[in-house]
Design an enzyme around this catalytic site. Structure first.
Site, PDB file in Angstrom:
ATOM      1  N   HIS A 239       0.705  -1.164   0.001  1.00 32.63           N
ATOM      2  CA  HIS A 239      -0.120  -0.195   0.089  1.00 32.63           C
ATOM      3  C   HIS A 239       0.812   0.974  -0.020  1.00 32.63           C
ATOM      4  O   HIS A 239       0.845   2.163  -1.408  1.00 32.63           O
ATOM      5  CB  HIS A 239      -0.518  -0.137   1.372  1.00 32.63           C
ATOM      6  CG  HIS A 239      -1.699  -0.851   1.231  1.00 32.63           C
ATOM      7  ND1 HIS A 239      -2.488  -1.161   0.697  1.00 32.63           N
ATOM      8  CD2 HIS A 239      -1.886  -2.225   2.171  1.00 32.63           C
ATOM      9  CE1 HIS A 239      -3.840  -2.097   1.036  1.00 32.63           C
ATOM     10  NE2 HIS A 239      -3.017  -2.674   1.687  1.00 32.63           N
TER      11      HIS A 239
HETATM   12  C1  BDR Z   1      -3.349   1.165   4.895  1.00 28.12           C
HETATM   13  O1  BDR Z   1      -3.275   1.560   6.326  1.00 28.12           O
HETATM   14  C2  BDR Z   1      -2.593   0.542   7.009  1.00 28.12           C
HETATM   15  O2  BDR Z   1      -2.819  -0.347   8.131  1.00 28.12           O
HETATM   16  C3  BDR Z   1      -1.434   0.812   6.241  1.00 28.12           C
HETATM   17  O3  BDR Z   1       0.207   1.261   6.921  1.00 28.12           O
HETATM   18  C4  BDR Z   1      -1.665   1.258   4.825  1.00 28.12           C
HETATM   19  O4  BDR Z   1      -1.116   2.806   5.395  1.00 28.12           O
HETATM   20  C5  BDR Z   1      -3.969   0.720   3.848  1.00 28.12           C
HETATM   21  O5  BDR Z   1      -5.208   0.624   4.049  1.00 28.12           O
END
Ligand code: BDR
Ligand code: CA
Length: 306
Positions: A239
């Site tokens: 992500h």
């Molecule tokens: C996002 O949520 C967090 O847990 C991760 O670091 C990322 O920024 C993904 O949905």
């Protein structure tokens, strides 16, 4: 061209991947980091941002930010995804430096005013600090070069059926940020869930760059455990690094433009949707990605480390 960026972050395993990618990239200058609650508390976020800066041997100012959302009750930290101290099973890491005395939202406003039209904001956690900065000094919207957000998604959620975690953790803040007239690219689940790495990828970078890749390979095992138990596959979505790679490598993304708003209550709270409100500015939303290209970009940048 050097990109001057401020990373607003809740490190966090994929945050660590994003921060190392940015720190190693020859065309990125991380001029500051701001910590926010999310994967961890705001205190741990600021500490972990310093841990990552020190590991990559850079001196980067770090400001501590919000520890709770603007309006809703906190959802609680995502320790079941990232570990209690943020980096899997690793214990709290010691640091030499300290966070600034200045709060995150004031730091963001000061930096944007001192470097007008130069700063790219990269929020990769809940958008609370960014909304607080906009409320503190609304003029920053016109003075910020661009905003690259990891969050949201038009077609899917992850923490609920409809919502992505960063937006769900503070939907009111996200709505304030999307309502502002600045150049936002919302790098959401539409693309970040297509960029996936495997244990073999991390074994490789762990062996080639023990300090940087080795740290990631150790931390990511806990993240792999979460993906294995929830999705039945040992691997992970990339992500946060995908949001930074959208700055350096826009050629990998197919981008649509949409006015956006956030549902702030009910079963769909945290969902990002196309807005029909004509007063809302249009923002960039990558809807397709060359996933192999992005993944390769990430892995090869980490392999320039040590
Ligand atoms: C996002 O949520 C967090 O847990 C991760 O670091 C990322 O920024 C993904 O949905
Ligand atoms: Ca994050």
């Amino acid at each position: 061209m050097t990109h001057k960026i401020i990373i607003d972050t809740d490190p966090g395993i994929d945050d660590a991947m994003a921060i190392f990618y940015a720190a190693l990239h020859p065309d990125i200058d991380i001029v500051g980091m701001t910590g926010v609650f999310g994967n961890v508390t705001a205190d741990i976020a600021a500490r972990n941002a310093i841990v990552l800066a020190e590991r990559v041997k850079q001196t980067i100012p770090v400001a501590k930010g919000a520890n709770a959302p603007l309006v809703i009750a906190p959802n609680g930290v995502s320790d079941y995804v990232h570990g209690t101290e943020g980096f899997g099973t690793m214990p709290a890491q010691s640091i030499t430096g300290q966070p600034l005395d200045e709060p995150a939202h004031e730091f963001i406003c000061r930096m944007i005013n001192e470097h007008q039209n130069e700063i790219i904001l990269c929020p990769i956690g809940p958008l609370t600090n960014i909304a607080m900065a906009l409320e503190h000094d609304p003029s920053i919207a016109a003075k910020t070069k661009a905003v690259y957000i990891m969050g949201g998604g038009l077609d899917k959620g992850n923490v609920t059926e409809h919502a992505e975690a960063n937006i769900w953790n503070d939907p009111h803040a996200a709505d304030i940020v999307f309502a502002a007239d600045w150049d936002i690219t919302m790098v959401g689940l539409d693309v970040t869930t297509r960029v996936q790495c495997s244990p073999a990828d991390f074994d490789r970078i762990g062996a080639s760059t023990p300090i940087i890749g080795g740290f990631l390979n150790e931390a990511v095992q806990f993240y792999f455990d979460f993906y294995a138990s929830h999705y039945g596959k040992r691997g992970c979505d990339m992500h946060d690094p995908t949001a930074i790679i959208a700055i350096t490598d826009p050629q990998y993304f197919i981008i649509e433009t949409h006015a956006l708003e956030v549902i702030v209550e009910g079963a769909r709270s945290g969902q990002t949707v196309r807005s029909t409100d004509p007063s809302r500015p249009k923002h960039k939303v990558p809807m397709d990605v060359d996933a192999k290209g992005v993944k390769q970009r990430f892995l090869s940048m980490i392999e320039t480390g040590f």
